[in-house]
Design an enzyme around this catalytic site. Structure first.
Site, PDB file in Angstrom:
ATOM      1  N   ARG A  29     -13.357  -8.887   1.647  1.00 16.03           N
ATOM      2  CA  ARG A  29     -11.960  -8.600   1.297  1.00 16.03           C
ATOM      3  C   ARG A  29     -11.104  -9.833   1.576  1.00 16.03           C
ATOM      4  NH1 ARG A  29      -9.794  -3.455   1.368  1.00 16.03           N
ATOM      5  NH2 ARG A  29      -7.883  -4.543   0.758  1.00 16.03           N
ATOM      6  N   GLN A  68     -10.165  -4.076  -3.460  1.00 13.97           N
ATOM      7  CA  GLN A  68     -11.454  -3.625  -2.932  1.00 13.97           C
ATOM      8  C   GLN A  68     -12.565  -3.835  -3.961  1.00 13.97           C
ATOM      9  OE1 GLN A  68     -12.135  -2.150   0.309  1.00 13.97           O
ATOM     10  NE2 GLN A  68     -14.135  -2.798  -0.416  1.00 13.97           N
ATOM     11  N   ARG A  75       0.881  -1.176   0.000  1.00 12.41           N
ATOM     12  CA  ARG A  75       0.000   0.000   0.000  1.00 12.41           C
ATOM     13  C   ARG A  75       0.912   1.217   0.000  1.00 12.41           C
ATOM     14  NH1 ARG A  75      -5.305   1.305   3.551  1.00 12.41           N
ATOM     15  NH2 ARG A  75      -6.064  -0.096   1.919  1.00 12.41           N
ATOM     16  N   ASP A 121     -17.251   6.967  -1.287  1.00  9.16           N
ATOM     17  CA  ASP A 121     -15.981   6.826  -0.559  1.00  9.16           C
ATOM     18  C   ASP A 121     -15.725   8.160   0.142  1.00  9.16           C
ATOM     19  OD1 ASP A 121     -13.458   5.973   0.263  1.00  9.16           O
ATOM     20  OD2 ASP A 121     -12.556   5.999  -1.737  1.00  9.16           O
ATOM     21  N   HIS A 148      -7.370   0.691  -6.472  1.00 14.41           N
ATOM     22  CA  HIS A 148      -7.591  -0.170  -5.296  1.00 14.41           C
ATOM     23  C   HIS A 148      -8.279  -1.461  -5.776  1.00 14.41           C
ATOM     24  CE1 HIS A 148      -7.819  -1.356  -1.253  1.00 14.41           C
ATOM     25  NE2 HIS A 148      -8.708  -0.515  -0.768  1.00 14.41           N
ATOM     26  N   CYS A 197     -16.271   1.367   0.732  1.00 11.01           N
ATOM     27  CA  CYS A 197     -15.094   0.543   1.041  1.00 11.01           C
ATOM     28  C   CYS A 197     -14.661   0.683   2.492  1.00 11.01           C
ATOM     29  CB  CYS A 197     -13.950   0.878   0.083  1.00 11.01           C
ATOM     30  SG  CYS A 197     -13.333   2.567   0.225  1.00 11.01           S
TER      31      CYS A 197
END
Ligand code: CP
Ligand code: NVA
Length: 306
Positions: free
Chosen positions: A289, A132, A102, A221, A129, A261
Protein backbone atom coordinates in the site's frame (compact mmCIF):
# COMPACT_ATOMS: atom_id res chain seq x y z
CA UNK A 1 -5.20 18.40 -12.39
CA UNK A 2 -6.21 14.79 -11.84
CA UNK A 3 -8.13 13.12 -9.02
CA UNK A 4 -8.04 9.42 -8.10
CA UNK A 5 -11.62 8.72 -7.05
CA UNK A 6 -12.07 5.29 -8.60
CA UNK A 7 -9.90 2.75 -10.41
CA UNK A 8 -11.35 3.82 -13.79
CA UNK A 9 -9.90 7.31 -13.40
CA UNK A 10 -6.59 6.14 -14.89
CA UNK A 11 -5.88 4.39 -18.19
CA UNK A 12 -4.07 1.08 -18.65
CA UNK A 13 -1.07 3.08 -19.83
CA UNK A 14 -1.07 5.19 -16.66
CA UNK A 15 -1.21 1.99 -14.59
CA UNK A 16 1.75 0.55 -16.47
CA UNK A 17 3.71 3.70 -15.55
CA UNK A 18 2.51 3.76 -11.92
CA UNK A 19 3.29 0.08 -11.29
CA UNK A 20 6.81 0.50 -12.63
CA UNK A 21 7.29 3.66 -10.68
CA UNK A 22 6.11 1.93 -7.48
CA UNK A 23 8.72 -0.79 -8.02
CA UNK A 24 11.42 1.89 -8.45
CA UNK A 25 10.32 3.75 -5.31
CA UNK A 26 10.11 0.51 -3.30
CA UNK A 27 13.65 -0.42 -4.36
CA UNK A 28 14.97 2.90 -3.08
CA UNK A 29 13.14 2.40 0.23
CA UNK A 30 14.59 -1.09 0.64
CA UNK A 31 18.09 0.25 -0.08
CA UNK A 32 17.65 3.01 2.59
CA UNK A 33 18.12 5.57 -0.19
CA UNK A 34 16.58 8.97 0.49
CA UNK A 35 14.06 10.02 -2.15
CA UNK A 36 12.26 13.28 -1.35
CA UNK A 37 10.57 14.71 -4.44
CA UNK A 38 7.64 15.99 -2.37
CA UNK A 39 9.62 18.27 -0.03
CA UNK A 40 7.40 21.13 1.21
CA UNK A 41 4.23 19.40 0.00
CA UNK A 42 1.41 18.72 2.45
CA UNK A 43 -1.11 15.89 2.34
CA UNK A 44 -4.40 16.31 4.21
CA UNK A 45 -5.94 13.00 5.28
CA UNK A 46 -9.61 12.99 6.24
CA UNK A 47 -10.95 9.90 7.97
CA UNK A 48 -14.67 9.47 8.55
CA UNK A 49 -14.09 5.74 9.18
CA UNK A 50 -11.41 3.83 11.11
CA UNK A 51 -8.08 2.85 9.54
CA UNK A 52 -4.71 1.31 10.31
CA UNK A 53 -3.06 0.55 6.94
CA UNK A 54 -4.39 3.52 4.99
CA UNK A 55 -3.34 6.01 7.62
CA UNK A 56 0.10 4.53 8.26
CA UNK A 57 0.89 3.96 4.58
CA UNK A 58 -0.07 7.48 3.47
CA UNK A 59 1.48 9.16 6.49
CA UNK A 60 4.78 7.26 6.46
CA UNK A 61 4.91 7.46 2.66
CA UNK A 62 4.47 11.22 2.59
CA UNK A 63 7.16 11.80 5.26
CA UNK A 64 9.55 9.50 3.40
CA UNK A 65 9.04 11.60 0.27
CA UNK A 66 9.96 14.74 2.17
CA UNK A 67 6.45 16.11 2.71
CA UNK A 68 4.19 16.47 5.70
CA UNK A 69 0.73 15.36 6.71
CA UNK A 70 -2.36 16.78 8.40
CA UNK A 71 -4.67 14.16 9.92
CA UNK A 72 -8.35 15.02 10.37
CA UNK A 73 -11.26 12.94 11.60
CA UNK A 74 -14.97 13.62 11.78
CA UNK A 75 -14.77 13.79 15.57
CA UNK A 76 -12.01 16.38 15.82
CA UNK A 77 -12.89 18.69 12.92
CA UNK A 78 -15.89 20.74 11.84
CA UNK A 79 -16.79 17.89 9.46
CA UNK A 80 -18.47 16.26 12.42
CA UNK A 81 -20.45 19.43 13.12
CA UNK A 82 -22.07 19.58 9.70
CA UNK A 83 -19.82 22.09 7.94
CA UNK A 84 -20.75 21.60 4.27
CA UNK A 85 -18.35 19.34 2.40
CA UNK A 86 -18.02 22.00 -0.33
CA UNK A 87 -16.79 24.58 2.22
CA UNK A 88 -14.40 22.05 3.79
CA UNK A 89 -12.99 21.28 0.34
CA UNK A 90 -12.47 24.94 -0.51
CA UNK A 91 -10.65 25.63 2.76
CA UNK A 92 -8.53 22.48 3.11
CA UNK A 93 -7.41 22.63 -0.52
CA UNK A 94 -6.16 26.23 -0.11
CA UNK A 95 -3.69 25.13 2.55
CA UNK A 96 -2.54 21.74 1.35
CA UNK A 97 -1.31 20.20 -1.92
CA UNK A 98 -3.13 16.88 -1.91
CA UNK A 99 -6.11 15.39 -0.07
CA UNK A 100 -6.92 11.77 0.80
CA UNK A 101 -10.43 11.00 2.03
CA UNK A 102 -11.98 7.90 3.59
CA UNK A 103 -15.71 8.36 3.84
CA UNK A 104 -19.12 6.75 3.27
CA UNK A 105 -20.82 7.63 -0.03
CA UNK A 106 -18.76 8.01 -3.21
CA UNK A 107 -20.97 11.04 -3.98
CA UNK A 108 -19.54 12.85 -0.96
CA UNK A 109 -15.99 12.25 -2.17
CA UNK A 110 -16.97 13.50 -5.62
CA UNK A 111 -18.49 16.66 -4.16
CA UNK A 112 -15.28 17.32 -2.26
CA UNK A 113 -13.22 16.82 -5.42
CA UNK A 114 -15.48 19.17 -7.37
CA UNK A 115 -14.69 22.01 -4.98
CA UNK A 116 -11.03 21.15 -4.36
CA UNK A 117 -8.14 23.11 -5.85
CA UNK A 118 -5.83 20.13 -5.41
CA UNK A 119 -5.92 16.43 -6.36
CA UNK A 120 -8.15 14.20 -4.24
CA UNK A 121 -7.51 10.49 -3.54
CA UNK A 122 -10.14 7.91 -2.54
CA UNK A 123 -8.91 6.24 0.65
CA UNK A 124 -12.04 3.99 0.64
CA UNK A 125 -15.72 4.70 0.19
CA UNK A 126 -18.74 2.42 0.49
CA UNK A 127 -18.44 1.86 -3.26
CA UNK A 128 -14.70 1.68 -4.08
CA UNK A 129 -11.19 1.11 -2.66
CA UNK A 130 -8.85 1.83 -5.60
CA UNK A 131 -5.60 2.26 -3.61
CA UNK A 132 -6.03 -1.25 -2.23
CA UNK A 133 -6.57 -2.85 -5.63
CA UNK A 134 -3.56 -0.97 -6.98
CA UNK A 135 -1.49 -2.52 -4.16
CA UNK A 136 -3.02 -5.96 -4.77
CA UNK A 137 -2.15 -5.88 -8.47
CA UNK A 138 1.36 -4.65 -7.70
CA UNK A 139 1.74 -7.53 -5.23
CA UNK A 140 0.45 -10.06 -7.76
CA UNK A 141 2.96 -8.84 -10.36
CA UNK A 142 5.83 -8.97 -7.84
CA UNK A 143 5.08 -12.63 -7.10
CA UNK A 144 3.80 -13.97 -10.42
CA UNK A 145 4.37 -11.45 -13.23
CA UNK A 146 1.70 -9.83 -15.40
CA UNK A 147 -1.92 -10.17 -14.27
CA UNK A 148 -3.27 -9.86 -17.84
CA UNK A 149 -5.16 -13.00 -18.84
CA UNK A 150 -5.17 -14.35 -15.26
CA UNK A 151 -8.18 -15.28 -13.10
CA UNK A 152 -8.98 -13.74 -9.72
CA UNK A 153 -11.58 -15.45 -7.50
CA UNK A 154 -13.50 -13.10 -5.24
CA UNK A 155 -15.24 -14.99 -2.40
CA UNK A 156 -17.60 -13.01 -0.17
CA UNK A 157 -19.38 -9.68 -0.13
CA UNK A 158 -20.16 -7.72 -3.30
CA UNK A 159 -18.60 -4.67 -1.66
CA UNK A 160 -16.21 -1.77 -2.37
CA UNK A 161 -13.31 -4.20 -2.96
CA UNK A 162 -15.35 -6.41 -5.33
CA UNK A 163 -16.57 -3.38 -7.31
CA UNK A 164 -13.00 -2.17 -7.71
CA UNK A 165 -11.76 -5.61 -8.83
CA UNK A 166 -14.40 -5.50 -11.58
CA UNK A 167 -13.16 -2.13 -12.81
CA UNK A 168 -9.55 -3.33 -12.74
CA UNK A 169 -10.34 -6.56 -14.60
CA UNK A 170 -12.10 -4.74 -17.42
CA UNK A 171 -9.32 -2.15 -17.70
CA UNK A 172 -6.26 -4.40 -17.37
CA UNK A 173 -7.53 -7.51 -19.16
CA UNK A 174 -7.97 -10.21 -16.56
CA UNK A 175 -11.00 -12.13 -15.30
CA UNK A 176 -12.80 -12.01 -11.96
CA UNK A 177 -14.87 -14.97 -10.73
CA UNK A 178 -17.24 -13.55 -8.13
CA UNK A 179 -19.15 -15.64 -5.62
CA UNK A 180 -21.42 -13.94 -3.09
CA UNK A 181 -24.41 -15.12 -1.08
CA UNK A 182 -27.78 -14.24 -2.56
CA UNK A 183 -28.71 -10.65 -1.72
CA UNK A 184 -25.07 -9.52 -1.50
CA UNK A 185 -24.21 -9.57 -5.21
CA UNK A 186 -22.00 -7.02 -6.95
CA UNK A 187 -23.95 -4.20 -8.56
CA UNK A 188 -22.35 -4.41 -12.01
CA UNK A 189 -23.78 -1.10 -13.20
CA UNK A 190 -22.50 0.70 -10.14
CA UNK A 191 -19.11 -0.97 -10.53
CA UNK A 192 -18.41 -0.42 -14.21
CA UNK A 193 -21.18 1.88 -15.46
CA UNK A 194 -24.14 1.55 -17.76
CA UNK A 195 -22.16 -0.20 -20.50
CA UNK A 196 -21.87 -3.25 -18.23
CA UNK A 197 -18.94 -5.61 -17.92
CA UNK A 198 -17.76 -7.98 -20.63
CA UNK A 199 -18.04 -11.75 -20.15
CA UNK A 200 -14.25 -11.92 -20.62
CA UNK A 201 -13.76 -9.95 -17.41
CA UNK A 202 -16.45 -11.25 -15.09
CA UNK A 203 -18.36 -14.38 -14.20
CA UNK A 204 -20.73 -14.95 -11.30
CA UNK A 205 -20.84 -18.24 -9.35
CA UNK A 206 -23.34 -19.10 -6.64
CA UNK A 207 -20.90 -21.75 -5.36
CA UNK A 208 -17.68 -20.27 -3.93
CA UNK A 209 -15.75 -23.51 -4.50
CA UNK A 210 -16.58 -23.36 -8.21
CA UNK A 211 -15.46 -19.72 -8.35
CA UNK A 212 -12.03 -20.78 -7.07
CA UNK A 213 -11.53 -23.45 -9.72
CA UNK A 214 -8.57 -22.59 -11.90
CA UNK A 215 -7.98 -19.24 -10.16
CA UNK A 216 -4.49 -17.70 -10.05
CA UNK A 217 -5.44 -15.59 -7.04
CA UNK A 218 -8.10 -16.18 -4.38
CA UNK A 219 -9.16 -13.15 -2.39
CA UNK A 220 -11.79 -12.16 0.14
CA UNK A 221 -12.71 -9.45 2.63
CA UNK A 222 -14.69 -8.97 5.83
CA UNK A 223 -18.32 -10.07 5.80
CA UNK A 224 -19.39 -6.75 7.28
CA UNK A 225 -17.77 -3.60 5.93
CA UNK A 226 -17.52 -0.35 7.87
CA UNK A 227 -20.86 1.42 7.91
CA UNK A 228 -22.87 -1.83 7.73
CA UNK A 229 -22.43 -2.94 11.35
CA UNK A 230 -26.20 -3.06 11.98
CA UNK A 231 -26.37 -5.99 9.51
CA UNK A 232 -23.66 -7.97 11.29
CA UNK A 233 -25.80 -10.79 12.69
CA UNK A 234 -27.74 -11.35 9.44
CA UNK A 235 -24.48 -11.32 7.49
CA UNK A 236 -22.85 -13.90 9.77
CA UNK A 237 -25.65 -16.31 8.86
CA UNK A 238 -25.74 -15.47 5.15
CA UNK A 239 -21.95 -15.72 4.66
CA UNK A 240 -21.29 -18.92 6.65
CA UNK A 241 -20.33 -20.87 3.49
CA UNK A 242 -18.17 -18.06 2.10
CA UNK A 243 -15.10 -18.79 4.20
CA UNK A 244 -11.91 -19.31 2.20
CA UNK A 245 -10.51 -22.65 3.38
CA UNK A 246 -7.95 -25.25 2.28
CA UNK A 247 -10.50 -26.92 -0.01
CA UNK A 248 -11.06 -23.69 -1.94
CA UNK A 249 -7.31 -23.09 -2.20
CA UNK A 250 -6.89 -26.66 -3.47
CA UNK A 251 -9.51 -25.98 -6.17
CA UNK A 252 -7.49 -23.00 -7.39
CA UNK A 253 -4.42 -23.42 -9.62
CA UNK A 254 -1.36 -24.92 -8.05
CA UNK A 255 0.68 -22.04 -6.66
CA UNK A 256 -2.34 -19.72 -6.51
CA UNK A 257 -1.90 -16.76 -4.18
CA UNK A 258 -4.20 -15.70 -1.36
CA UNK A 259 -4.86 -12.02 -0.61
CA UNK A 260 -6.98 -10.11 1.90
CA UNK A 261 -6.97 -6.32 2.22
CA UNK A 262 -7.14 -6.70 6.04
CA UNK A 263 -8.28 -6.40 8.77
CA UNK A 264 -9.14 -10.14 8.74
CA UNK A 265 -11.36 -12.27 10.94
CA UNK A 266 -9.88 -15.76 11.12
CA UNK A 267 -12.64 -18.36 11.24
CA UNK A 268 -15.10 -16.06 9.43
CA UNK A 269 -14.17 -15.04 5.87
CA UNK A 270 -10.90 -16.99 5.95
CA UNK A 271 -9.49 -19.95 7.88
CA UNK A 272 -6.28 -19.35 9.81
CA UNK A 273 -4.41 -22.07 7.89
CA UNK A 274 -5.04 -20.14 4.64
CA UNK A 275 -4.23 -16.59 5.72
CA UNK A 276 -1.25 -17.79 7.77
CA UNK A 277 -0.29 -20.45 5.22
CA UNK A 278 2.33 -20.56 2.44
CA UNK A 279 0.08 -19.23 -0.35
CA UNK A 280 -0.84 -16.09 1.57
CA UNK A 281 0.90 -12.82 0.61
CA UNK A 282 -1.16 -10.56 2.88
CA UNK A 283 1.83 -8.92 4.62
CA UNK A 284 3.49 -7.99 1.32
CA UNK A 285 0.09 -6.77 0.16
CA UNK A 286 -0.26 -4.50 3.21
CA UNK A 287 3.28 -3.13 2.89
CA UNK A 288 2.78 -2.46 -0.80
CA UNK A 289 0.00 0.00 0.00
CA UNK A 290 2.76 2.41 0.96
CA UNK A 291 4.91 1.89 -2.12
CA UNK A 292 2.09 2.23 -4.65
CA UNK A 293 0.63 5.25 -2.88
CA UNK A 294 4.03 6.97 -2.91
CA UNK A 295 4.04 6.49 -6.69
CA UNK A 296 0.43 7.71 -6.86
CA UNK A 297 1.14 10.88 -4.83
CA UNK A 298 4.22 11.61 -6.90
CA UNK A 299 2.20 11.18 -10.10
CA UNK A 300 -0.68 13.39 -8.97
CA UNK A 301 1.69 16.17 -7.85
CA UNK A 302 4.55 15.98 -10.35
CA UNK A 303 3.18 14.01 -13.31
CA UNK A 304 5.39 11.51 -15.09
CA UNK A 305 8.95 11.94 -13.90
CA UNK A 306 10.53 9.07 -15.77
N1 CP B 1 -6.97 -2.39 3.92
C1 CP B 1 -7.21 -1.22 4.50
O1 CP B 1 -7.62 -0.24 3.85
O2 CP B 1 -6.95 -1.20 5.84
P1 CP B 1 -7.31 -0.07 6.88
O3 CP B 1 -8.81 -0.07 7.05
O4 CP B 1 -6.60 -0.46 8.14
O5 CP B 1 -6.85 1.27 6.36
N1 NVA C 1 -14.65 -3.71 2.74
C1 NVA C 1 -13.97 -3.25 3.93
C2 NVA C 1 -12.55 -2.94 3.62
C3 NVA C 1 -11.73 -2.48 4.79
C4 NVA C 1 -10.35 -2.07 4.41
C5 NVA C 1 -14.70 -2.04 4.51
O1 NVA C 1 -15.16 -1.21 3.70
O2 NVA C 1 -14.82 -1.94 5.72
Amino acid sequence: MKHYLQFNDFSADEYAYLLERAAFIKKKFKAYEKYQPLADRTLAMIFEKASTRTRVSFEAGMYQMGGSVVHLTTGDSQLGRAEPIEDSARVISRMTDLVMIRTFEQAKLERFAQYSRVPVINGLTNEFHPCQILADIFTYIEHRGSIAGKTVAWVGDGNNMANTWLQAAQLLGFKVHVSTPRGYEVDEKLAVGAGGISANSYQFYSDPLEACQGADLVTTDVWTSMGYEAENEARKKAFADWCVDAEMMAAAKEGALFMHCLPAHRGEEVEADVIDGPQSVVWDEAENRMHVQKALMEYLLLGRVA
